[in-house]
Design an enzyme around this catalytic site. Structure first.
Site, PDB file in Angstrom:
ATOM      1  N   TRP A 117       9.601   5.357 104.184  1.00 29.14           N
ATOM      2  CA  TRP A 117       8.988   5.145 105.499  1.00 29.14           C
ATOM      3  C   TRP A 117       7.881   4.128 105.236  1.00 29.14           C
ATOM      4  O   TRP A 117       6.836   4.478 104.694  1.00 29.14           O
ATOM      5  CB  TRP A 117       8.439   6.465 106.029  1.00 29.14           C
ATOM      6  CG  TRP A 117       7.647   6.338 107.284  1.00 29.14           C
ATOM      7  CD1 TRP A 117       6.298   6.186 107.410  1.00 29.14           C
ATOM      8  CD2 TRP A 117       8.138   6.348 108.622  1.00 29.14           C
ATOM      9  NE1 TRP A 117       5.926   6.110 108.718  1.00 29.14           N
ATOM     10  CE2 TRP A 117       7.026   6.201 109.501  1.00 29.14           C
ATOM     11  CE3 TRP A 117       9.384   6.466 109.188  1.00 29.14           C
ATOM     12  CZ2 TRP A 117       7.153   6.170 110.889  1.00 29.14           C
ATOM     13  CZ3 TRP A 117       9.517   6.447 110.572  1.00 29.14           C
ATOM     14  CH2 TRP A 117       8.410   6.292 111.402  1.00 29.14           C
ATOM     15  N   HIS A 132     -11.847  14.582 147.387  1.00 26.62           N
ATOM     16  CA  HIS A 132     -11.190  13.507 148.161  1.00 26.62           C
ATOM     17  C   HIS A 132      -9.723  13.818 148.410  1.00 26.62           C
ATOM     18  O   HIS A 132      -8.933  12.926 148.708  1.00 26.62           O
ATOM     19  CB  HIS A 132     -11.338  12.174 147.408  1.00 26.62           C
ATOM     20  CG  HIS A 132     -12.765  11.770 147.224  1.00 26.62           C
ATOM     21  ND1 HIS A 132     -13.523  11.252 148.242  1.00 26.62           N
ATOM     22  CD2 HIS A 132     -13.586  11.893 146.162  1.00 26.62           C
ATOM     23  CE1 HIS A 132     -14.750  11.019 147.787  1.00 26.62           C
ATOM     24  NE2 HIS A 132     -14.820  11.402 146.535  1.00 26.62           N
ATOM     25  N   ARG A 179      13.216  13.009 108.303  1.00 26.72           N
ATOM     26  CA  ARG A 179      11.813  12.584 108.173  1.00 26.72           C
ATOM     27  C   ARG A 179      11.619  11.148 108.634  1.00 26.72           C
ATOM     28  O   ARG A 179      10.507  10.660 108.714  1.00 26.72           O
ATOM     29  CB  ARG A 179      11.374  12.714 106.708  1.00 26.72           C
ATOM     30  CG  ARG A 179      11.378  14.133 106.191  1.00 26.72           C
ATOM     31  CD  ARG A 179      11.435  14.142 104.684  1.00 26.72           C
ATOM     32  NE  ARG A 179      10.236  13.651 104.076  1.00 26.72           N
ATOM     33  CZ  ARG A 179       9.233  14.422 103.639  1.00 26.72           C
ATOM     34  NH1 ARG A 179       9.350  15.726 103.799  1.00 26.72           N
ATOM     35  NH2 ARG A 179       8.168  13.927 103.083  1.00 26.72           N
ATOM     36  N   ASN A 199       5.731   9.068  97.452  1.00 25.83           N
ATOM     37  CA  ASN A 199       5.478   9.331  98.872  1.00 25.83           C
ATOM     38  C   ASN A 199       3.959   9.380  99.021  1.00 25.83           C
ATOM     39  O   ASN A 199       3.297  10.090  98.273  1.00 25.83           O
ATOM     40  CB  ASN A 199       6.096  10.669  99.293  1.00 25.83           C
ATOM     41  CG  ASN A 199       5.804  10.993 100.757  1.00 25.83           C
ATOM     42  OD1 ASN A 199       5.466  10.093 101.527  1.00 25.83           O
ATOM     43  ND2 ASN A 199       5.898  12.261 101.130  1.00 25.83           N
ATOM     44  N   GLY A 200       3.403   8.585  99.925  1.00 27.00           N
ATOM     45  CA  GLY A 200       1.947   8.601 100.145  1.00 27.00           C
ATOM     46  C   GLY A 200       1.393   7.190 100.134  1.00 27.00           C
ATOM     47  O   GLY A 200       2.107   6.218 100.375  1.00 27.00           O
ATOM     48  N   LYS A 202      12.917   9.994 122.942  1.00 28.35           N
ATOM     49  CA  LYS A 202      11.737   9.788 122.100  1.00 28.35           C
ATOM     50  C   LYS A 202      11.201   8.366 122.261  1.00 28.35           C
ATOM     51  O   LYS A 202      10.016   8.134 122.264  1.00 28.35           O
ATOM     52  CB  LYS A 202      12.083  10.048 120.625  1.00 28.35           C
ATOM     53  CG  LYS A 202      10.901   9.843 119.667  1.00 28.35           C
ATOM     54  CD  LYS A 202       9.738  10.731 120.031  1.00 28.35           C
ATOM     55  CE  LYS A 202       8.506  10.450 119.193  1.00 28.35           C
ATOM     56  NZ  LYS A 202       7.309  11.147 119.733  1.00 28.35           N
ATOM     57  N   LYS A 219       1.562  16.411 128.557  1.00 26.81           N
ATOM     58  CA  LYS A 219       2.164  17.315 127.565  1.00 26.81           C
ATOM     59  C   LYS A 219       2.791  18.520 128.266  1.00 26.81           C
ATOM     60  O   LYS A 219       3.932  18.893 128.003  1.00 26.81           O
ATOM     61  CB  LYS A 219       1.112  17.792 126.564  1.00 26.81           C
ATOM     62  CG  LYS A 219       0.680  16.759 125.571  1.00 26.81           C
ATOM     63  CD  LYS A 219       1.678  16.503 124.464  1.00 26.81           C
ATOM     64  CE  LYS A 219       2.565  15.319 124.585  1.00 26.81           C
ATOM     65  NZ  LYS A 219       2.117  14.050 125.002  1.00 26.81           N
ATOM     66  N   GLU A 263       5.932  17.530 130.372  1.00 27.87           N
ATOM     67  CA  GLU A 263       7.156  17.045 129.721  1.00 27.87           C
ATOM     68  C   GLU A 263       7.825  18.098 128.843  1.00 27.87           C
ATOM     69  O   GLU A 263       9.021  17.992 128.595  1.00 27.87           O
ATOM     70  CB  GLU A 263       6.908  15.774 128.925  1.00 27.87           C
ATOM     71  CG  GLU A 263       6.040  15.921 127.707  1.00 27.87           C
ATOM     72  CD  GLU A 263       5.966  14.614 126.915  1.00 27.87           C
ATOM     73  OE1 GLU A 263       6.963  13.878 126.844  1.00 27.87           O
ATOM     74  OE2 GLU A 263       4.902  14.341 126.373  1.00 27.87           O
ATOM     75  N   CYS A 270       7.995   9.404 103.431  1.00 26.99           N
ATOM     76  CA  CYS A 270       9.104   9.095 102.542  1.00 26.99           C
ATOM     77  C   CYS A 270       9.733  10.398 102.042  1.00 26.99           C
ATOM     78  O   CYS A 270       9.121  11.448 102.072  1.00 26.99           O
ATOM     79  CB  CYS A 270       8.598   8.305 101.335  1.00 26.99           C
ATOM     80  SG  CYS A 270       7.696   6.841 101.801  1.00 26.99           S
ATOM     81  N   GLU A 278      -3.724  13.328 129.369  1.00 27.28           N
ATOM     82  CA  GLU A 278      -2.783  13.571 128.263  1.00 27.28           C
ATOM     83  C   GLU A 278      -2.352  15.036 128.240  1.00 27.28           C
ATOM     84  O   GLU A 278      -1.178  15.344 128.044  1.00 27.28           O
ATOM     85  CB  GLU A 278      -3.420  13.157 126.934  1.00 27.28           C
ATOM     86  CG  GLU A 278      -2.608  13.483 125.706  1.00 27.28           C
ATOM     87  CD  GLU A 278      -1.201  12.882 125.714  1.00 27.28           C
ATOM     88  OE1 GLU A 278      -0.923  12.003 126.554  1.00 27.28           O
ATOM     89  OE2 GLU A 278      -0.364  13.315 124.918  1.00 27.28           O
TER      90      GLU A 278
HETATM   91  C1  AGP Z   1       4.701  11.180 125.203  1.00 27.33           C
HETATM   92  O1  AGP Z   1       4.650  12.544 124.853  1.00 27.33           O
HETATM   93  C2  AGP Z   1       6.055  10.760 125.705  1.00 27.33           C
HETATM   94  N1  AGP Z   1       7.068  11.100 124.800  1.00 27.33           N
HETATM   95  C3  AGP Z   1       6.092   9.321 126.176  1.00 27.33           C
HETATM   96  O2  AGP Z   1       5.187   9.232 127.252  1.00 27.33           O
HETATM   97  C4  AGP Z   1       5.704   8.245 125.144  1.00 27.33           C
HETATM   98  O3  AGP Z   1       4.337   8.341 124.839  1.00 27.33           O
HETATM   99  C5  AGP Z   1       5.970   6.873 125.774  1.00 27.33           C
HETATM  100  O4  AGP Z   1       7.354   6.754 126.019  1.00 27.33           O
HETATM  101  C6  AGP Z   1       5.512   5.703 124.890  1.00 27.33           C
HETATM  102  O5  AGP Z   1       6.227   5.714 123.692  1.00 27.33           O
HETATM  103  P1  AGP Z   1       5.729   4.747 122.516  1.00 27.33           P
HETATM  104  O6  AGP Z   1       4.352   5.202 122.116  1.00 27.33           O
HETATM  105  O7  AGP Z   1       6.736   4.925 121.413  1.00 27.33           O
HETATM  106  O8  AGP Z   1       5.701   3.343 123.036  1.00 27.33           O
END
Ligand code: AGP
Length: 609
Positions: free
Chosen positions: A74, A505, A27, A100-101, A604, A486, A489, A2, A482
C-alpha cells in the site's frame, strides 16, 4: 496497510506466499511480490497491480524453494511500480526484506548509504533497511538486524531473509502487527492472522521491540534488550472472514478503532523534532508562494466535504486567508471565479471521486494552483494535482468514512499551521502550544474509544427513532454535519444537522416531545449561545444528548445525557467529538440490523457523476 508473509519449512514457499497474500488482499494494495531461496540463490518476482498479475507472471515457472517472503504494497513513499514493489534487496542480493509501516528517518540514512556507494533501485523508504543491513553486517545475522533496528526510526513490521543464513527468517515489529504461525516442521510469518489461518491456528502475537529468529522447527524470541521472551500460544478461534476484520465484527468498527494509529502516522513525520514547527517536505512553500494566490477553494464530496469545512475554519483562523468550501458536484457548474490567483485544495479519501476529479481538472484548466489531500498514493486525483499531501490512514474498506475524516482534519490543521508559520500570523509560542496539543491527540482519541458502553445504550434506546437532529455552532456545527451523515448512511435514520442558531428559523417546528437531539457544545467562544439553543429544544421536550469537553460541569444540567471527550484546544476538539458520533451511528446500525460495511445504494468510491 501493506501485507507481509513469510515461510520456512519443507514445503514450497511460493505456494504459501501467494495463498497468504491473497488472504491479505482485503487490506488494499497496489503491487505485490515474493522472494524465494532455491538452495543457492534468491529469486525475486514482483508486479504492480493485483496479485493475479504476479501469479500470471510466474505461473509457468514458479520459484522453487522452502524459504521465502512475500508482500502486498500500500504505497506511502514512491508511486506504485514494479521497482517500488517489495521485497527489496541490498546491492549484493544477499539480504531481502519486506516491510509494513513508515521509516521516518529514511532520507538521511539513504543519503549516507549512497555516499558509501550503495546503489538504490527504488524510491521507497523500505529499501534503505536492506542496504543498511548490508552496511552493518558482521557475520552475525541477528546482531546485524539489531544494529539496523537501533538506527531506524518509525513504525514497522519487518521480515528479513538472507542466502547467507538460509535456515532462518528474522522478524520484528514496532507499531505494526506481526504474527508467527506455528506449524509442524514449518513456520509462518504474517502481518495478520487471515494469511495463516488455513495452515495453523496456533500463533505467537509479536509485541513491539521483540525480535524472532524463526527456523522450520524452532522459534527464538527476544525483547529489545536481547533477553529471551517466553510467548504464550494464541489459539485463533476466529473464522477467516472475522480474521480479516482483526476480530472486530465490521470493518467500520475496526477502522474507528484504528484512528489513534492513523492520526499518529499522518502527523508523525510532519512535526519538527524539537516540536517547534510543522514540516511539509512535500510542499516546500514560502511566503512568495502564499502571496501568489488571493483565494483558496476547498472542494470535495460527502465526508471529505465536511472535513473541508473544518479546514476552512483552520486556514482562516490561523493563516488569515479567505477560504471558500464547495461540494464538487456544484462547484464546476456555477462558473466559479478561478484563475492563476486561486489555490484549489481537493480532499478525497479514495482519490477517485469523479466530481472531485472533474473540479480539479477544470480548475487546473482555468489556471489554478492545485493541492490534493488524499489517502491513496498514485490515485487519479493524486496524479492530477500539482502537489499532494497524503493521509496515512491505511486502506479504508467500510463505505462509511471514519479514519479518513480524522486524518483529513489533522492534515488540514497542520497545513493551516504551516501556512501560519510562513505568514507569521501565529506567534511561535502559540505554534509550540498547538503542536504540543496535537501530539497528544492519538492518545486522546484512544481515550474516547475506551468506554463505548454508554454509546451502545444510547444507540439501542434511540436507534429506532426515524428522525434525529444534530446541532452545534462553529466547529461543532461542522462536526454535527459529519455525525448526521454517518447516522444516515449506515442506519438509514433520517438525521439532520443544523447550525444551532438556525433552529428558530424553521427546524424548531420539527422539534416535538421525544425527538432525539445530539447537541455539541465544545466551542467556548459560542458556548452560552449553544446552551440557549439547547434550552430551546428542551423547552419543546426533545431528548438531548450533549457532547461536551471533560471539564464542563454545566451542560449536564440542561440535557438528558452527556458524553464527554478529553480537554484540548477548541480547534482540535473536532477530532475527538466525532468519535462518539461515529460509534453512535455504528451501534444504531447494528440495533437496526443494517449492513454496516456495505449500506444500501452506496459505494465506497463514487467514480461516476
Ligand atoms: C462518507 O462516509 C461517504 N462514504 C461518502 O460521503 C464519501 O465521503 C464521499 O463519497 C467522498 O469520497 P472520497 O473521500 O473518496 O472522495
Amino acid at each position: 496497510m501493506c501485507g507481509i508473509v513469510g515461510y520456512i519449512g519443507s514445503g514450497e514457499a511460493a505456494e504459501f506466499l501467494l495463498e497468504g497474500l491473497s488472504k491479505l488482499e482485503y487490506r488494499g494494495y497496489d503491487s505485490a511480490g515474493i522472494a524465494v531461496y532455491d538452495g543457492s540463490d534468491v529469486r525475486v518476482e514482483k508486479s504492480v497491480g493485483r496479485l493475479a498479475a504476479l501469479r500470471d507472471k510466474i505461473r509457468e515457472d514458479m520459484p522453487k524453494g522452502s524459504l521465502g517472503i512475500g508482500h502486498t504494497r500500500w504505497a506511502t513513499h514512491g508511486r506504485p511500480s514494479d521497482s517500488n514493489a517489495h521485497p527489496h534487496t541490498d546491492c549484493s542480493g544477499d539480504f531481502v526484506i519486506v516491510h509494513n509501516g513508515i521509516i521516518e528517518n529514511y532520507l538521511g540514512l539513504k543519503e549516507d548509504l549512497i555516499e558509501k556507494g550503495h546503489a538504490f533501485k527504488s524510491e521507497t523508504d523500505t529499501e534503505v533497511v536492506a542496504h543498511l543491513l548490508e552496511e552493518v553486517y558482521n557475520g552475525d545475522f541477528e546482531a546485524s538486524v539489531r544494529e539496523v533496528l537501533r538506527r531506524i526510526e518509525g513504525s514497522y513490521s519487518l521480515v528479513f531473509m538472507s542466502k547467507k543464513h538460509p535456515d532462518r527468517l528474522i522478524c520484528t515489529k514496532q507499531d505494526n502487527p506481526l504474527v508467527i504461525g506455528l506449524g509442524e516442521g514449518e513456520n509462518f510469518v504474517a502481518s495478520d492472522i487471515p494469511a495463516i489461518i488455513a495452515r495453523t491456528r496456533r500463533t505467537f502475537i509479536m509485541n513491539d521491540g521483540e525480535v524472532a529468529v524463526v527456523r522450520k522447527d524452532s522459534i527464538e524470541i527476544t525483547n529489545r534488550r536481547g533477553e529471551p521472551v517466553t510467548k504464550k500460544v494464541f489459539e485463533v478461534n476466529w473464522n477467516a472472514e472475522a480474521a480479516e476484520k482483526g476480530g472486530y465484527e465490521h470493518f467500520m468498527l475496526k477502522e474507528i478503532h484504528e484512528q489513534p494509529k492513523a492520526v499518529r502516522d499522518t502527523m508523525s513525520q510532519r512535526i519538527a523534532k524539537d516540536g517547534s514547527a510543522i514540516v511539509m517536505d512535500e510542499l516546500k512553500w514560502d511566503a512568495e508562494f502564499l502571496n501568489s494566490f488571493n483565494k483558496i477553494y476547498i472542494v470535495a464530496c460527502g465526508t471529505a466535504y465536511h472535513a473541508g469545512l473544518v479546514g476552512k475554519f483552520y486556514i482562516e483562523k490561523l493563516a488569515r486567508i479567505v477560504v471558500e468550501v464547495d461540494v464538487a458536484s456544484e462547484f464546476r457548474y456555477r462558473d466559479p471565479v478561478v484563475d492563476e490567483n486561486t489555490l484549489l485544495i481537493v480532499v478525497s479519501q479514495s482519490g477517485e471521486t469523479s466530481d472531485t476529479l472533474a473540479a480539479l481538472k477544470e480548475s487546473k484548466r482555468l489556471g489554478a494552483k492545485t493541492l490534493a489531500i488524499t489517502n491513496v498514493v498514485g490515485s487519479s486525483i493524486a496524479r492530477e494535482a500539482d502537489q499532494v499531501l497524503y493521509t496515512w490512514a491505511g486502506p479504508e474498506i467500510a463505505v462509511a468514512s471514519t479514519k479518513a475524516y480524522t486524518t483529513q482534519l489533522v492534515l488540514m490543521f497542520m497545513l493551516a499551521l504551516y501556512m501560519a508559520e510562513i505568514k507569521k500570523t501565529v506567534k511561535p509560542e502559540r505554534c509550540r502550544e498547538l503542536i504540543s496539543l496535537l501530539k497528544k491527540l492519538p492518545s486522546q482519541v484512544s481515550e474516547t474509544l475506551s468506554d463505548v458502553e454508554p454509546i451502545k445504550t444510547f444507540a439501542k434506546h434511540y436507534g429506532f427513532n426515524e428522525d434525529v437532529f444534530y446541532i452545534g455552532r462553529s466547529l461543532d456545527y461542522d462536526v454535527a454535519l459529519e455525525g448526521a451523515l454517518k447516522l444516515k448512511e449506515v442506519s438509514y435514520i433520517h438525521a439532520e444537522a443544523y447550525a444551532a442558531g438556525e433552529l428558530k428559523h424553521g427546524t424548531l417546528a420539527l422539534i416535538i416531545e421525544g425527538v432525539p437531539v445530539i447537541a455539541l457544545a465544545t466551542q467556548k467562544s459560542v458556548y452560552e449561545k449553544t446552551l440557549s439553543n439547547i434550552k430551546e429544544v428542551k423547552a419543546r421536550d426533545a431528548v438531548v444528548i450533549g457532547i461536551a469537553a471533560e471539564g464542563d460541569e454545566e451542560l449536564e444540567k440542561y440535557v438528558d445525557h452527556v458524553m464527554k471527550v478529553p480537554e484540548t484546544d477548541e480547534l482540535l476538539i473536532p477530532l475527538l467529538t466525532v468519535v462518539p458520533l461515529q460509534l453512535l451511528a455504528y451501534y444504531a446500525a447494528i440495533t437496526r440490523g443494517c449492513d454496516v460495511d456495505k449500506p444500501r445504494n452506496l459505494a465506497k468510491s463514487v467514480t461516476v457523476e
